[in-house]
Design an enzyme around this catalytic site. Structure first.
Site, PDB file in Angstrom:
ATOM      1  N   TYR A   1       0.853  -1.190   0.000  1.00  0.00           N
ATOM      2  CA  TYR A   1       0.000   0.000   0.000  1.00  0.00           C
ATOM      3  C   TYR A   1       0.883   1.232   0.000  1.00  0.00           C
ATOM      4  CZ  TYR A   1      -3.162   3.602   1.637  1.00  0.00           C
ATOM      5  OH  TYR A   1      -3.885   4.764   1.745  1.00  0.00           O
TER       6      TYR A   1
ATOM      7  N   GLU B   1      -3.342   7.774  -4.025  1.00  0.00           N
ATOM      8  CA  GLU B   1      -3.320   6.492  -3.317  1.00  0.00           C
ATOM      9  C   GLU B   1      -3.195   5.343  -4.304  1.00  0.00           C
ATOM     10  OE1 GLU B   1      -6.999   4.675  -1.945  1.00  0.00           O
ATOM     11  OE2 GLU B   1      -6.167   4.685   0.064  1.00  0.00           O
TER      12      GLU B   1
END
Ligand code: ADP
Ligand code: MG
Length: 431
Positions: free
Chosen positions: A152, A240
């Protein structure tokens, strides 16, 4: 801190309520009443491509036939079909057609047509959408790659640090929220000096924290720096990538993309803002934005007409305290015009759930007399059918009271917020 922030990042902040963002749950409620532009994954990926970020080849389709054609044209070993909605958690979502999963992998291009048929025109419900889901109008048909590991990575503007911050975890993928909650030590955070940018050292350190080893570490660091360049170039508030994955062939690839933009930069990001797709938003919210009003829908029956996000939250809380439930709140902001007050009333009364309206305005920059004139005009022209409780305080309040008193309209005046909430709740119970 890192954990709660990463949890927020994991949620991708897509959707209506996300526009009033809690930046740090551990502190008192901090609200950012800003409307952030949302783009679909494929739009974000186009921007990434132009900054040299590694994404796979893809096409976009809005019919099953086009999706099938795109799958054939890709000539890929494996294909991934992804429903495009402004919410995350698609992988584990469910369609109203019965199809499970908003992200499907297949080796057979013919299957893409069949799958697209069960996606397009149906609603997809995920952890981040409303219960009824969001209608899918577009699918992305992309080259699939084997993923040996999912990490992530995000860059976001963080008020606590007064600038950009990188957040990463070696355990990315579809369950990042769980990782942030159960293993906060697996979330890494790195503050970026806005004047220096991401240094080589910082990029390599983050790459290593994400678990990239050997030549992959350099590749990941390079991707991180390119993502930061993009973040600056497009005036993003958040970029993101979940997952930022590695393939068995030794490539680092951005498999998913989510970018939020700073609305204040619209004047210099015209091309990006022109891509804005408001069709997915709440129609009342979209209408409110046209008049520079901020509207948030809730489940109760008392409409709240306020100025300032803090006052909005306080109003909702006090209604709750007196046994009522807010139906929504509409934030007027400062520098308000009479016409906006009128539009605001029109929006509030258009909601059939609304059984009473509570006006709670504290006039600082706002002139209470303008509000009073707007209210009386709206009540007359719209033929208000629900009880209206008004509490005004601050600049020009005497004049405002006079306007309301002399209007001859059935308006209940309240002396303070507590009194206003009590009267609004009572006006419904009495019916
Ligand atoms: P969401 O975050 O909305 O669930 P993602 O784009 O992250 O959607 O996709 C969910 C999962 O699907 C990813 O975590 C990854 O495992 C897999 N996936 C997505 N894109 C690809 C791709 N191009 N090739 C292989 N697997 C993929
Ligand atoms: Mg994802």
């Amino acid at each position: 801190m890192a954990a709660s922030m990463a949890a927020q990042v994991g949620k991708s902040l897509r959707g209506a309520a996300a526009r009033y963002v809690l930046l740090d749950k551990s502190k008192s409620v901090r609200i950012n009443p800003q409307r952030w532009l949302n783009l679909q994954e494929y739009q974000s990926k186009k921007l990434m491509q132009s900054s040299g970020v590694a994404v796979q080849r893809f096409f976009v389709a809005d019919t099953a036939t086009d999706a099938l054609e795109a799958a054939k044209r890709l000539k890929a070993k494996e294909i991934v079909l992804k429903a495009q909605i402004l919410a995350g958690g698609r992988g584990k979502g469910v369609f109203t057609s019965g199809l499970k999963g908003g992200v499907h992998l297949t080796k057979d291009p013919a299957a893409v047509g069949q799958l697209a048929k069960q996606m397009l025109g149906f609603n997809l419900t995920t952890k981040q959408t409303p219960k009824e889901g969001v209608k899918v109008n577009t699918v992305m048909v992309a080259e699939a790659l084997d993923i040996s590991r999912e990490t992530y990575f995000a860059i976001l503007m963080d008020r606590a640090c007064n600038g950009p911050v990188m957040v990463g975890s070696p355990q990315g993928g579809v369950d990042i929220e769980e990782v942030a909650a159960s293993s906060p030590e697996k979330i890494f955070k790195e503050v970026i000096d806005i004047f220096q940018g991401v240094t080589d050292e910082q990029a390599l350190c983050m790459a290593a924290n994400l678990g990239f080893r050997g030549s992959l570490e350099r590749q990941a660091a390079d991707q991180i720096k390119k993502l930061y360049d993009l973040f600056l170039k497009v005036d993003a508030t958040q970029v993101e990538v979940n997952p930022l994955g590695e393939t068995p062939e030794g490539q680092v690839v951005c498999f998913d993309a989510k970018i939020n933009f700073d609305d204040n930069a619209e004047f210099r990001q015209k091309e990006i803002f022109a891509m804005d797709n408001t069709s997915e938003g709440d129609p009342i919210e979209t209408e409110a934005a046209k008049y520079d009003l901020k509207y948030i829908g809730l489940d109760g029956n008392i409409a709240c007409f306020v100025n300032g996000a803090g006052l909005a939250m306080a109003t909702c809380d006090i209604i709750d305290l007196h046994g009522g439930k807010p139906a929504n709140f509409l934030d007027l902001g400062g520098g308000v015009q009479e016409s906006q007050v009128y539009q605001a009333f029109k929006l509030l009364t258009a909601d059939p759930k609304v059984e009473a309206i509570l006006v709670n305005i504290f006039g600082g920059i706002v002139n209470c007399a303008i509000i009073a004139n707007g209210i009386t005009k709206a009540c007359r022209e719209l033929g208000l059918k629900v009880p209206l409780v008004v509490r005004l305080e601050g600049t020009n309040v005497q004049e405002a009271q006079r306007i309301l008193n002399e209007s001859g309209l059935p308006i209940t005046a309240a002396s303070d917020l507590d009194d206003a909430a009590r009267k609004a709740v009572a006006s419904i119970t009495r019916k």
